[in-house]
Design a protein around this motif. Structure first.
Motif, PDB file in Angstrom:
ATOM      1  N   ARG A  36      16.894  29.603  54.988  1.00 32.12           N
ATOM      2  CA  ARG A  36      17.063  28.137  54.150  1.00 32.12           C
ATOM      3  C   ARG A  36      17.219  27.440  54.922  1.00 32.12           C
ATOM      4  N   ASP A  37      18.374  27.379  55.792  1.00 30.64           N
ATOM      5  CA  ASP A  37      19.000  26.127  56.681  1.00 30.64           C
ATOM      6  C   ASP A  37      18.230  26.024  57.968  1.00 30.64           C
ATOM      7  N   ALA A  38      17.402  27.015  58.358  1.00 29.78           N
ATOM      8  CA  ALA A  38      16.449  26.588  59.372  1.00 29.78           C
ATOM      9  C   ALA A  38      15.841  25.857  59.187  1.00 29.78           C
ATOM     10  N   GLY A  39      15.167  25.728  57.696  1.00 27.70           N
ATOM     11  CA  GLY A  39      14.576  24.684  57.469  1.00 27.70           C
ATOM     12  C   GLY A  39      13.411  25.317  56.723  1.00 27.70           C
TER      13      GLY A  39
ATOM     14  N   LYS B 139      23.105  36.835  54.202  1.00 29.80           N
ATOM     15  CA  LYS B 139      24.366  35.012  55.267  1.00 29.80           C
ATOM     16  C   LYS B 139      22.269  34.987  56.171  1.00 29.80           C
TER      17      LYS B 139
ATOM     18  N   GLN C  58      20.241  33.081  53.920  1.00 30.19           N
ATOM     19  CA  GLN C  58      20.798  31.425  53.807  1.00 30.19           C
ATOM     20  C   GLN C  58      20.305  31.004  55.093  1.00 30.19           C
ATOM     21  N   ALA C  59      20.395  31.852  56.330  1.00 33.58           N
ATOM     22  CA  ALA C  59      20.063  31.140  57.569  1.00 33.58           C
ATOM     23  C   ALA C  59      18.456  30.742  57.835  1.00 33.58           C
TER      24      ALA C  59
ATOM     25  N   PHE D   1      21.186  31.812  46.460  1.00 33.52           N
ATOM     26  CA  PHE D   1      20.594  30.461  47.213  1.00 33.52           C
ATOM     27  C   PHE D   1      21.300  29.430  46.692  1.00 33.52           C
TER      28      PHE D   1
END
Length: 321
Positions: A98-101, A92, A95-96, A141
Motif C-alpha cells: 500500500r505504501d508503495a502506491g 508489514k 502495508q509496504a 490497513f
C-alpha cells in the motif's frame, strides 16, 4: 489506450513474504499499476494433497513443478508443519505494498479451505469466512477493502451477496471462457454484473480474460511446447489486437521463479501500447457503461483442473445500467 489490468493473487505465507516484494520492485521499475489480493488467515497449502483424486491434477503438477515454485516447506503447512497465520505475521509486507502506491484487496481468509469447500458450504459458513478476511484486512490497513478476488475462482451465491453487504463496487471472481490456444471464446467477454437469486447485483465483475502462466507452461499448442523461453511470446500474441484485458498472476510464481517471464510480458505490453493498471482503474473506465447482467455459470478451462466461475454468454437485452 487499451487497459491491461494486473491482478496479483498472494496465496501463501512464502508468496507474501518473498514474491510480493519482488513484484513491487518489478512493477515500480516499469511504472505499472496493479492490484494485490491477499490471503489473510492461515496457510494450509499442504492440504492441496487432497486434490490428487481430481482429474487433471497430476498432469498440472508435472507441468508446473509445484515443489520448485512453492517450496517443500510450503507444501508441508497444515500437514507436517503448523499452518502460519499470514495476516498476523506478514502485515508489514502488506502495508509496504500500500505504501508503495498499489491497490490492495481481499483474496480470502484461508486459500486452501475456501477453494476446496466454498461451493458446497452454506451461507453461515461462507459469511463467517468472508467476515474474518474483511475484519483482518481492516485491522491491517486501517480501512475496509474496496475489492475482492476469489481464491481459485470459487464462490457461491452467498459469497457474491456478501460483497454487496461489504459495499464493494467491483471484484474479480471469475474467468472468461478461453479456447485451447488461450484466445477468448466470446470476444465480448469482460466487465459484467451477476444475477444471483433473481437479483442483479451492483458489484461489477472484472473477469480474468487471459490464461495464466501455470495453465500454459508445458502444454503443446499448435505443435509447440510452451516453456519459459517462448511462453511470453505466446501470451503477447493473444494481446496483439488492442482491447482491455485482465491478467491474473501469482506472487508464488511471477514473483519468484517466473519473474523473468513476467518482465518480458511487461515490456511487450508496453510496446503494444497498453496502459498497465489496477482493478480500480478498469472499474473507473466501465462503471458508467451499460453492462450485461449474466447468470452464474461453472465451467472448466484448458490447463486447469476442476470447474470455476465462468462468464456466461450475454443474451440479447441483458444489459443493465
Amino acid at each position: 489506450m487499451p487497459l491491461l489490468t494486473l491482478k496479483i493473487d498472494a496465496d501463501t505465507y512464502r508468496g507474501t513474504r518473498e514474491g510480493v516484494p519482488n513484484l513491487v520492485r518489478l512493477l515500480t521499475k516499469y511504472q505499472a499499476r496493479a492490484t494485490f489480493l491477499f490471503s489473510l488467515g492461515h496457510d494450509h497449502t499442504g492440504w492441496a494433497l487432497k486434490q490428487v483424486f481430481r482429474p487433471g491434477f497430476f498432469q498440472k503438477v508435472s507441468r508446473t513443478s509445484v515443489v520448485e515454485h512453492y517450496g517443500l516447506k510450503t507444501l508441508m503447512y497444515g500437514v507436517l508443519l503448523p499452518a502460519p497465520d499470514i495476516g498476523k505475521t506478514c502485515a508489514k509486507y502488506m502495508q509496504a505494498v500500500r505504501d508503495a502506491g498499489f491497490e490492495c484487496g481481499i483474496h480470502t481468509w484461508d486459500h486452501r479451505v475456501w477453494q476446496d469447500h466454498v461451493r458446497q458450504r452454506d451461507g453461515s459458513w461462507t459469511s463467517l469466512q468472508m467476515q474474518r478476511s474483511f475484519d483482518r484486512f481492516t485491522e491491517i490497513f486501517g480501512t475496509p477493502s474496496k475489492t475482492h478476488g476469489a481464491a481459485g475462482w470459487q464462490m457461491n451465491p452467498t459469497a457474491f451477496e456478501q460483497l454487496e453487504k461489504f459495499g464493494m463496487a467491483y471484484s474479480s471472481d471469475g474467468r472468461a471462457m478461453l479456447t485451447e490456444r488461450g484466445t477468448l471464446a466470446d470476444p465480448a467477454a469482460g466487465p459484467h454484473r451477476l444475477q444471483i437469486n433473481g437479483n442483479t447485483l451492483n458489484c461489477i465483475q472484472l473477469p480474468t480474460t487471459l490464461p495464466t502462466l501455470d495453465e500454459l507452461l508445458g502444454r503443446s499448442i499448435d505443435g509447440i511446447e510452451l516453456n519459459p523461453s517462448n511462453i511470453a511470446a505466446h501470451i503477447l500474441k493473444l494481446t496483439e489486437t488492442p482491447r482491455d484485458h485482465v491478467f491474473t498472476l501469482h506472487a508464488e510464481l511471477e514473483g519468484q521463479k517466473l519473474a523473468p517471464i513476467f518482465e518480458k510480458l511487461l515490456q511487450g505490453w508496453r510496446a503494444q501500447g497498453y496502459d498497465l493498471v489496477a482493478m480500480e482503474d478498469l472499474y473507473q473506465q466501465v462503471k458508467d457503461q451499460p453492462l450485461p447482467s449474466l447468470p452464474l455459470l461453472w465451467a472448466e478451462l484448458p490447463g486447469r483442473s476442476g470447474e470455476m466461475i465462468m462468464q456466461a454468454p450475454a443474451e440479447p437485452g441483458s444489459r443493465s445500467t
